[in-house]
Design a protein around this motif. Structure first.
Motif, PDB file in Angstrom:
ATOM      1  N   ARG A  85       0.803  -1.216   0.170  1.00 60.26           N
ATOM      2  CA  ARG A  85       0.020  -0.032   0.054  1.00 60.26           C
ATOM      3  C   ARG A  85       1.205   1.247   0.014  1.00 60.26           C
ATOM      4  N   ASP A 131      -6.141   5.083   5.513  1.00 59.01           N
ATOM      5  CA  ASP A 131      -6.765   4.639   4.476  1.00 59.01           C
ATOM      6  C   ASP A 131      -6.140   5.338   3.431  1.00 59.01           C
ATOM      7  N   HIS A 341      -6.798  -5.108  -4.071  1.00 58.28           N
ATOM      8  CA  HIS A 341      -6.581  -4.648  -2.898  1.00 58.28           C
ATOM      9  C   HIS A 341      -5.576  -5.422  -1.950  1.00 58.28           C
TER      10      HIS A 341
END
Length: 342
Positions: A85, A131, A341
């Motif tokens: 991420r 996030d 994801h």
């Protein structure tokens, strides 16, 4: 992949969703499945309208600060792996076979797309506490705030700072960074609503500089002394002289913005008589970005988000930002299949 492409400069209607070839990562580069990207006045609205200072080659894809998941890596990549991420810096080194550094969303196709490629050293791991929209917003402005206030102005905990445009993206995070350093913060904003927004971010005092005399109010608050640092990213020809006049002897003014026009009068006599320093810089460093993400994950910096909209609504997002009634950032989001994801 789907991407929002502009073929001509103009109003928000020039933003068109199209199907274009998905990018492949060059040596040392990675491909990111974009989950969030913010909308910015200069690096999006001005570029779209054809008003940006650097040349932009059409067709073009906007988006300076995408965040998402690494889905492919080029040869020689060793710091990133598929599944990471990450958030990106807009400052890119050149890919093999291209000339000079590039600015993501200006010289290089940006993040208004399902996928984007960037050098691995322009990516930063996102802490688990954040996030994608939060990481995008924090990485867009907080590194510059740390760079200007800490590295350039050398702001210390016992000093006063005046933050101009304190409810905007760069101003709002400037308030929070200054408070994290421990300074006493006066927030300057252009309406009572924006003043209230700046106070909610932690400012100690606030001034509506459209309805009050900025210099007089700063002097009243500081008992006639003035502030040690002015964080001035507006560059309005009326407000700039007032901000400069608010500095105490030996004060420093730092800037990395010119939303108010950029050409301002300068009182040179005041500059040398009070031994003032004016510094402009866009030179944020990797450590500024890493520090920003850590500070946000630890709760010291809040991602001030006005709303999130799907990428398909980017024209609406541009119109909303241009209307001038937005407090906080507008973030565009993209929904991917499960395999993209983290």
């Amino acid at each position: 992949m789907r991407a929002v492409v502009i073929h001509e400069f103009g109003e928000p209607e020039v933003l068109r969703m199209e199907t274009v070839p998905a990018p492949e990562p060059a040596a040392g580069w990675v491909t990111i499945a974009v989950h969030a990207v913010s909308v910015n006045r200069t690096l999006d609205l001005a570029v779209r309208a054809g008003r940006y200072a650097r040349p932009v080659r059409l067709p073009h894809v906007l988006g300076a600060d995408p965040s998402g998941v690494v889905v492919a890596v080029g040869t020689g990549v060793n710091k990133r792996r598929v599944g990471d991420r990450v958030v990106t810096s807009p400052f890119l080194r050149a890919a093999s076979g291209t000339q000079g550094p590039q600015l993501l969303g200006v010289q290089a196709w940006g993040g208004y797309a399902e996928f984007v490629t960037v050098p691995e050293d322009a990516t930063y791991l996102i802490p688990s506490a954040l996030d994608f929209p939060q990481a995008t917003v924090v990485s867009r402005h907080a590194p510059m705030a740390f760079h200007l206030l800490d590295a350039k102005a050398n702001l210390s905990a016992d000093e006063w700072v005046l933050v101009m445009g304190a409810s905007g993206g760069l101003g709002g995070v400037g308030v929070q960074v200054a408070k994290m350093i421990g300074a006493k913060v006066i927030a300057g904003a252009g309406s009572d609503e924006r003043v209230a927004s700046a106070m909610s971010l932690g400012a100690d005092y606030a001034i509506n500089y459209r309805s009050s005399d900025l210099e007089a109010e700063v002097m009243r608050i500081t008992d006639g002394r003035g502030v040690d640092v002015v964080y001035e990213n507006v560059s309005d020809p009326v407000l700039f002289p007032k901000a400069l006049a608010s500095l105490a002897r030996g004060g420093r003014l730092v800037t990395a913005g010119s939303h108010g026009g950029g050409t301002v009068p300068l009182d040179v006599s005041r500059l040398y008589m009070k031994q003032l320093t004016i510094m402009g810089s866009t030179g944020q460093t990797p450590s500024d970005t890493e520090r920003s993400l850590t500070a946000a994950a630890d709760g010291f910096i809040r991602a001030d988000i006005h709303t999130t909209l799907p990428l398909e609504a980017c024209s609406e997002a541009h119109r909303l930002l241009e209307a001038g009634e937005v407090f906080g950032k507008i973030v565009l989001t993209i929904t991917h299949a499960d395999k993209y994801h983290a």
